[in-house]
Design an enzyme around this catalytic site. Structure first.
Site, PDB file in Angstrom:
ATOM      1  N   HIS A 102      47.201  58.491  47.195  1.00  0.00           N
ATOM      2  CA  HIS A 102      47.023  57.769  48.336  1.00  0.00           C
ATOM      3  C   HIS A 102      45.244  58.954  49.163  1.00  0.00           C
ATOM      4  CE1 HIS A 102      47.542  56.889  52.673  1.00  0.00           C
ATOM      5  NE2 HIS A 102      48.644  56.294  52.239  1.00  0.00           N
ATOM      6  N   ASP A 106      51.518  66.709  47.872  1.00  0.00           N
ATOM      7  CA  ASP A 106      51.588  65.115  48.921  1.00  0.00           C
ATOM      8  C   ASP A 106      53.281  64.485  48.809  1.00  0.00           C
ATOM      9  OD1 ASP A 106      52.064  62.684  50.169  1.00  0.00           O
ATOM     10  OD2 ASP A 106      50.743  61.946  49.793  1.00  0.00           O
ATOM     11  N   GLN A 126      56.294  60.728  49.499  1.00  0.00           N
ATOM     12  CA  GLN A 126      57.149  59.124  49.071  1.00  0.00           C
ATOM     13  C   GLN A 126      58.182  59.986  47.929  1.00  0.00           C
ATOM     14  OE1 GLN A 126      57.244  55.929  49.655  1.00  0.00           O
ATOM     15  NE2 GLN A 126      55.033  56.068  50.897  1.00  0.00           N
ATOM     16  N   CYS A 171      47.001  51.986  51.093  1.00  0.00           N
ATOM     17  CA  CYS A 171      46.042  53.171  50.980  1.00  0.00           C
ATOM     18  C   CYS A 171      45.446  53.952  49.652  1.00  0.00           C
ATOM     19  CB  CYS A 171      46.098  54.345  51.604  1.00  0.00           C
ATOM     20  SG  CYS A 171      46.682  53.691  53.460  1.00  0.00           S
ATOM     21  N   LYS A 185      58.665  58.470  57.515  1.00  0.00           N
ATOM     22  CA  LYS A 185      59.498  57.860  55.966  1.00  0.00           C
ATOM     23  C   LYS A 185      61.366  58.292  55.489  1.00  0.00           C
ATOM     24  CE  LYS A 185      55.030  57.651  53.999  1.00  0.00           C
ATOM     25  NZ  LYS A 185      54.505  55.414  54.404  1.00  0.00           N
TER      26      LYS A 185
END
Length: 409
Positions: A121, A198, A201, A364, A224
């Site tokens: 991302h 990261d 998700q 993104c 999220k």
């Protein structure tokens, strides 16, 4: 609780869009919020809205307890060793920028390497681009297999003793790929590099244990994972955070201020300048309570089942291309696709007319779009409140989309 019982807890899902029952398939962009989170936010603003840490009055004490209590919930949620390792931020983007601007600037020089992947991302790509420019370091990319996955063999070839930072997404927001973070972290450490993850998700969908993963930094966002917008978390190993300088200066993060010099509070507060995101943190704590009640293992299993069903149903549509691993067990609940000769924005527009919310664009991830040799894709993403019936409606909508554009052209 099954998906239908869980769905009842999300007020926003009980509505019509364009005269059709809402089918929300955009949770990778932001998830919806259960009544448990909405009620906690309302209670904070109605009953004990106050600033934290500084006041000794009743409301301030209650707000501080709620804010710091949420930090402990986060610590347990990702199995960090100490609350000193949990920093509240505005989201994943802010958290990753803190690592790049504080740790990165202090520890990188010309000739050093930063390793990321093509599937990152922009939030986990641009900070490293800028850091490389500022320090003279080299930015390197992990190659991808044909299905978009990362092989451990390629990781071993790409990371070298010159590598100082490895930063990789745990779960791709486009491909749904679940990356072998534990193995990547091991190889990074063998070469003297730190491992940044990261987790935007991953945290909503998988059980995360930062100690087992072996990562040095882990970033994720509340919105999220059924929490409020504007709140996120940076986990960092204590010994690293202690040697890092703050990137924002002002109230809350100081210890002593003189005319020409100042000292900082201890961890984690030295990284939380200004009035913190109090309601957001308390709401995130409520979201964590909710997710743990449902069970992260149950959420993961439910999404694997939905992904497998979606891939099977969508494979029946002539001209549909699905990106990412074919094995649903190797991916989270994200299906990114294109329909032949129909632009993704047109796909999303027709689906919206049917009450179906999906995402369209480059997500993104423009570098990954170039790797896929497309300019954009459509994306359906599932969460704990979605059902196979939602996927059936998506497939029906895609068939209508094909028919509509066949008639037009």
């Amino acid at each position: 609780m099954n998906a239908l019982e869980i769905r009842e807890l999300f007020p926003i899902l009980h509505q019509e869009v364009n005269g059709k029952p809402l089918v929300y398939l955009d949770s990778a962009a932001t998830s919806q919020k259960p009544v448990q989170v909405i009620d906690v936010l309302e209670k904070y603003y109605r009953e004990y809205n106050s600033n934290v840490h500084r006041g000794v009055h009743t409301l301030g004490t209650k707000a501080t307890d709620g804010y710091e209590g949420a930090r402990e919930k986060v610590r347990k949620f990702i199995n960090a060793k100490s609350i000193e390792e949990i920093i509240f931020t505005r989201g994943t983007t802010t958290a990753l920028n803190i690592v790049a601007n504080s740790y990165g600037r202090a520890n990188l020089a010309a000739g050093d390497e930063i390793v990321i992947s093509y599937m990152e991302h922009h939030s986990n790509l641009i900070p490293w681009q800028q850091l490389a420019k500022q320090t003279g370091a080299t930015l390197k990319y992990l190659p991808l297999q044909d299905d978009g996955s990362i092989s451990v063999e390629d990781v071993q070839k790409t990371i070298t003793p010159n590598t100082k930072i490895v930063s990789v997404v745990y779960v791709s927001n486009v491909l749904g790929v679940i990356n072998p973070i534990k193995e990547i972290a091991r190889i990074a450490h063998e070469n003297g590099a730190v491992m940044v993850v990261d987790g935007a998700q991953a945290a909503p969908h998988l059980k995360v244990d930062v100690q087992e993963l072996g990562c040095d930094f882990f970033a994720f966002s509340g919105h999220k994972m059924c929490g409020p917008t504007g709140i996120g978390v940076l986990y960092g190993k204590k010994q690293l955070l202690e040697n890092m300088e703050p990137v924002e200066f002002g109230g809350e993060m100081i210890d002593f201020v003189d005319l020409y010099d100042s000292t900082w509070k201890e961890l984690p507060w030295k990284f939380e300048g200004g009035t913190p995101i109090i309601a957001g943190a308390i709401g995130l704590g409520a979201a964590i309570d909710f997710l743990q009640e449902v069970g992260l293992e149950n959420i993961e299993a439910h999404e694997h089942k939905l992904a497998a069903y979606a891939m099977q149903r969508m494979s029946e549509i002539e001209g549909a291309t699905i990106y990412g691993p074919k094995d649903a067990a190797k991916r989270a609940g994200v299906i990114t696709f294109n329909l032949a000769d129909v632009h993704p924005h047109d796909v999303a527009t027709v689906l919206d007319a049917e009450g179906i919310a999906v995402r369209a664009g480059h997500h993104c991830a423009q570098v990954l779009m170039k790797w896929l040799k497309v300019s954009a894709t459509a994306r359906a993403s599932f969460y704990l409140y979605n059902t196979e019936e939602d996927i059936d409606k998506l497939v029906e909508g895609l068939v209508k989309t094909k028919e509509y554009f066949s008639d037009v052209f």
